[in-house]
Motif scaffolding. Sequence first.
Motif, PDB file in Angstrom:
ATOM      1  N   SER A  25      88.562  13.108   8.920  1.00  0.00           N
ATOM      2  CA  SER A  25      88.367  12.580  10.272  1.00  0.00           C
ATOM      3  C   SER A  25      89.128  13.430  11.294  1.00  0.00           C
ATOM      4  N   VAL A  26      88.417  13.935  12.301  1.00  0.00           N
ATOM      5  CA  VAL A  26      89.066  14.768  13.315  1.00  0.00           C
ATOM      6  C   VAL A  26      89.838  13.923  14.315  1.00  0.00           C
ATOM      7  N   GLN A  27      89.603  12.615  14.303  1.00  0.00           N
ATOM      8  CA  GLN A  27      90.370  11.729  15.189  1.00  0.00           C
ATOM      9  C   GLN A  27      91.709  11.314  14.580  1.00  0.00           C
ATOM     10  N   ASP A  28      91.664  10.887  13.324  1.00  0.00           N
ATOM     11  CA  ASP A  28      92.900  10.361  12.740  1.00  0.00           C
ATOM     12  C   ASP A  28      93.062  10.703  11.259  1.00  0.00           C
ATOM     13  N   GLY A  29      92.238  11.595  10.725  1.00  0.00           N
ATOM     14  CA  GLY A  29      92.366  11.963   9.320  1.00  0.00           C
ATOM     15  C   GLY A  29      93.499  12.936   9.084  1.00  0.00           C
ATOM     16  N   GLU A  30      93.765  13.228   7.821  1.00  0.00           N
ATOM     17  CA  GLU A  30      94.835  14.166   7.472  1.00  0.00           C
ATOM     18  C   GLU A  30      94.585  15.543   8.085  1.00  0.00           C
ATOM     19  N   ILE A  31      93.309  15.942   8.169  1.00  0.00           N
ATOM     20  CA  ILE A  31      92.986  17.267   8.709  1.00  0.00           C
ATOM     21  C   ILE A  31      93.403  17.394  10.170  1.00  0.00           C
ATOM     22  N   SER A  32      93.439  16.250  10.885  1.00  0.00           N
ATOM     23  CA  SER A  32      93.807  16.287  12.306  1.00  0.00           C
ATOM     24  C   SER A  32      95.300  16.501  12.505  1.00  0.00           C
ATOM     25  N   ARG A  33      96.083  16.292  11.447  1.00  0.00           N
ATOM     26  CA  ARG A  33      97.543  16.407  11.562  1.00  0.00           C
ATOM     27  C   ARG A  33      98.111  17.569  10.740  1.00  0.00           C
ATOM     28  N   LEU A  34      97.250  18.232   9.984  1.00  0.00           N
ATOM     29  CA  LEU A  34      97.726  19.287   9.080  1.00  0.00           C
ATOM     30  C   LEU A  34      98.065  20.550   9.874  1.00  0.00           C
ATOM     31  N   PRO A  35      99.331  21.005   9.842  1.00  0.00           N
ATOM     32  CA  PRO A  35      99.676  22.265  10.521  1.00  0.00           C
ATOM     33  C   PRO A  35      99.296  23.464   9.655  1.00  0.00           C
ATOM     34  N   ALA A  36      98.911  24.550  10.311  1.00  0.00           N
ATOM     35  CA  ALA A  36      98.486  25.751   9.580  1.00  0.00           C
ATOM     36  C   ALA A  36      99.592  26.297   8.690  1.00  0.00           C
ATOM     37  N   LYS A  37     100.866  26.119   9.082  1.00  0.00           N
ATOM     38  CA  LYS A  37     101.975  26.666   8.312  1.00  0.00           C
ATOM     39  C   LYS A  37     102.098  26.029   6.935  1.00  0.00           C
ATOM     40  N   GLU A  92     102.507  16.661   3.960  1.00  0.00           N
ATOM     41  CA  GLU A  92     103.755  15.940   4.189  1.00  0.00           C
ATOM     42  C   GLU A  92     103.472  14.452   4.465  1.00  0.00           C
ATOM     43  N   PRO A  93     104.490  13.586   4.337  1.00  0.00           N
ATOM     44  CA  PRO A  93     104.273  12.148   4.559  1.00  0.00           C
ATOM     45  C   PRO A  93     103.683  11.809   5.921  1.00  0.00           C
ATOM     46  N   ASP A  94     104.074  12.564   6.973  1.00  0.00           N
ATOM     47  CA  ASP A  94     103.537  12.247   8.302  1.00  0.00           C
ATOM     48  C   ASP A  94     102.092  12.715   8.454  1.00  0.00           C
ATOM     49  N   VAL A  95     101.607  13.488   7.513  1.00  0.00           N
ATOM     50  CA  VAL A  95     100.205  13.911   7.505  1.00  0.00           C
ATOM     51  C   VAL A  95      99.381  13.018   6.585  1.00  0.00           C
ATOM     52  N   SER A  96      99.978  12.619   5.478  1.00  0.00           N
ATOM     53  CA  SER A  96      99.278  11.840   4.461  1.00  0.00           C
ATOM     54  C   SER A  96      98.860  10.461   4.979  1.00  0.00           C
ATOM     55  N   LYS A  97      97.687  10.025   4.549  1.00  0.00           N
ATOM     56  CA  LYS A  97      97.205   8.687   4.911  1.00  0.00           C
ATOM     57  C   LYS A  97      98.105   7.609   4.331  1.00  0.00           C
ATOM     58  N   VAL A  98      98.661   7.844   3.140  1.00  0.00           N
ATOM     59  CA  VAL A  98      99.474   6.838   2.451  1.00  0.00           C
ATOM     60  C   VAL A  98     100.968   7.116   2.569  1.00  0.00           C
TER      61      VAL A  98
END
Length: 427
Positions: free
Chosen positions: A264-276, A288-294
């Motif tokens: 999800s580009v709104q709230d999925g993990e991919i929307s929060r994943l940094p390239a680094k 990371e936990p702040d990226v993971s849904k769980v």
Amino acid sequence: MMKTHTASNFTVKPFKNRNGVTSWRVSGWLHGLRVRKNFKNKQDAFVERGALDLKLMQTQSSLRPVTTSLSEEQVREAEILFQKFACKPRTLAFYADHGLTHYKEPASQISLADAVKAYLEIRRDDEKRNVIGKRQLKTIESEFAELQRWFPTQNLADLTTDLLRPYLNRGNLARPQIHPARKTVNLRYGHLFTFFRFAVVTKEWLAKNPLAKISRHKLEHSRGSAPTLSAQKAAELMAHVETLHDGAFVPYYALCLFAGIRPSVQDGEISRLPAKDVRLDTRTIHIEPDVSKVDMKRNIDIQPNLAAWLKAYPLDKFPILHKSLAKSRAAIAKQFGLSHDVMRHTFISMHVAKFRSMGDTALQAGNSERIIRRHYLNVTTPQEAEAFFNIMPALRGKLRAETNAAIAPIAVVPASRPGAETLPAAA
């Protein structure tokens, strides 16, 4: 001279005492006992006979003369209560004490609209704190908009179990006669149960949850229920994506399809994943936990074909979420039949088919082994999975030989992971 009352069960007659004085005697039977009383004058005797007649009548009709401070209306209510509890194993006082201890009157007659407004403020705050996602918040808001459409003027306390049961089982607006799926009813039930628990426990607007007496449906899940793409369809998807905006969308689709990142580009993990955190040097994607849904850290192995895609379309030049992706994504989804999580489902199914380890797949996907077994095991074949993990970039194919030479194949040893369950190779 006053005549005796012929309808009475007691007689009043003159009686001459031994001293010659005449008295008036009241005689008869009451409760099996003989009554005989003498009075100096006739009027007192008739008053006594009337009192005895009343006692006899009350006995025959289960009535009792009682001196009480209760009003007539309170006496009648008490009689009704005693009749209701006549067959109960405990006394009326016991049930009254139980009610006083456990029953709470609603704190206020708040309207349903005001209660929903307060609840949604809490849920929106949860979304800001990443407790729930945007998609979930949107679903909650939609459900409570429908609840208020059904009950536009009611107070919260008016929503009884009998009113909510048909609401949960309603059809959609287009086809109201069609019964909803059990899973749909369960989802509605979950939203409303949480809302009413908030009203009871947090706000004390209600004394009890009106859904407490309604049970969820028991669902039987079958294996292999997750929708997936075939290796051929996945290859066609990636070939098409390469032609759009000079390949600007490739990193998004490659990461979601070949690493199973929630899309999800709104709230999925991919929307929060940094390239680094996409590390080609270590062949690992760090969630990371702040990226993971769980809210749990996990690592995903970068397979050779994903490494090839990321080498051909490096993240320092091709951002994970291109600014035009949101507009183009719906058209791509329609063209290739992409449901919300189908790319992630495809990765999980292909991974467990290729490497034959539910434990290893569960660790990389961020699921439990039970979910992997139930929904993803044996959905596809090892041959199909092998073809899937060999999908390579075409338009930038000149980098393929360089990539394959620079990157050694991954040696997967599932048993080395904690909790990994190695499956026998498919025949």
